[in-house]
Design an enzyme around this catalytic site. Sequence first.
Site, PDB file in Angstrom:
ATOM      1  N   LYS A 136      46.366  30.274  38.751  1.00  0.00           N
ATOM      2  CA  LYS A 136      46.416  31.406  37.838  1.00  0.00           C
ATOM      3  C   LYS A 136      47.575  32.327  38.194  1.00  0.00           C
ATOM      4  CE  LYS A 136      43.217  34.476  40.304  1.00  0.00           C
ATOM      5  NZ  LYS A 136      44.234  35.517  40.580  1.00  0.00           N
ATOM      6  N   LYS A 149      40.834  36.724  44.393  1.00  0.00           N
ATOM      7  CA  LYS A 149      42.280  36.634  44.508  1.00  0.00           C
ATOM      8  C   LYS A 149      42.917  37.629  43.540  1.00  0.00           C
ATOM      9  CE  LYS A 149      42.385  33.240  47.512  1.00  0.00           C
ATOM     10  NZ  LYS A 149      40.972  33.358  47.916  1.00  0.00           N
ATOM     11  N   ASP A 150      43.965  38.283  43.991  1.00  0.00           N
ATOM     12  CA  ASP A 150      44.632  39.343  43.242  1.00  0.00           C
ATOM     13  C   ASP A 150      45.356  38.770  42.022  1.00  0.00           C
ATOM     14  OD1 ASP A 150      45.710  41.766  42.551  1.00  0.00           O
ATOM     15  OD2 ASP A 150      47.134  41.857  44.206  1.00  0.00           O
ATOM     16  N   ARG A 151      45.540  39.586  40.998  1.00  0.00           N
ATOM     17  CA  ARG A 151      46.258  39.141  39.809  1.00  0.00           C
ATOM     18  C   ARG A 151      47.770  39.234  39.979  1.00  0.00           C
ATOM     19  NH1 ARG A 151      47.815  43.169  35.978  1.00  0.00           N
ATOM     20  NH2 ARG A 151      47.253  45.293  36.607  1.00  0.00           N
TER      21      ARG A 151
END
Length: 352
Positions: free
Chosen positions: A48, A77-79
């Site tokens: 992603k 998980k960070d964007r």
Amino acid sequence: MSVSFPTVASPSLVSALLRAQPEDFVVSEELGFPLTGSGEHVWLRVRKRGLNTDQVAGHLARCAGLSRRDVSYSGMKDRHAVTEQWFSAWLPRTEVADWQGGMPEGVEVLEATRHSRKLQRGAHRSNRFIITLRECAGDAALTEQRLAEIARGGVPNYFGEQRFGRDGDNVVHAEAMFTGQEEVRDKHRRGIYLSVARSYLFNQVLARRVIDGNWNRILPGEALMLDGKNSFFLMDATDSTLQERLERRDIHPSGPLWGEGELPSRDEVRALEEGVVAERRPLADGLAAAGLRQERRSLRLIPAGFSHHWLDPATLRLEFSLPRGCYATTVLREVANYRNAAGQSGAGDSGD
């Protein structure tokens, strides 16, 4: 409230820019165990970019026609990154022909495999990072020296400063909750504050040992962690092998994850830990009253497979793996005085 913690040495780089683009922060979960290929749950490896973990889980649920609670993941998980992570979907009697269909831009389903169990939080073993620092300015020779020291001896195993919120707000809220000044009814929020309080006390103990220069040395009364394990043992002063085991990174000094009960450390180490925590008594008392038990965490973090490459004189790429629950930013802060182009770091910096 300050949540700035000391580094081992002044950063060799004067400055560097982190996350100029999502591709500058790449993280991939490493499961550490095989999938069975059969069972009620479909495990999906997803890449992603530009979305957070909960958003992707929602898209997967809609794609499969499931309730959101039937889709799970191991870590947040960070964007502001490119990440590969695992999800599981409970599909005991149905198949999804096209997992990619309906996924938004920036999300790619790389693999779908059945497994006998649901994916639980914290199930993966480690995270692999590929991080690019841009606009690096400073002494390249000193930086090379510092990188070699990190590869050889590791870094202090701090919880990342992003865990504590902007200006330490989460620590302030945790103390207000413990002292009755703030009522927290939401279980999730309460859990966050308990975790923050524990992490803050651990970091304070580690910071004292970094200042004293003994964070990576065995002191009298040390509770020693076995590498890669959650177990520890109390040092035996007559054991002549301890120093050699420390040097080969088989064992590490540890610090307290505070809770009820007696500290397992003894002598000099216990006195140091009790002295640091005494200055923050409401946090310690609140954790004990909440029923958390005394646990330990390694003071030393050794990045596995640590390597680096200069893409050009101002661009440095780092690659390494960290155990789940450890923070990439604890490694980066020992390399450079960096600024984050994406703002305050998020969950993706951790080993969650």
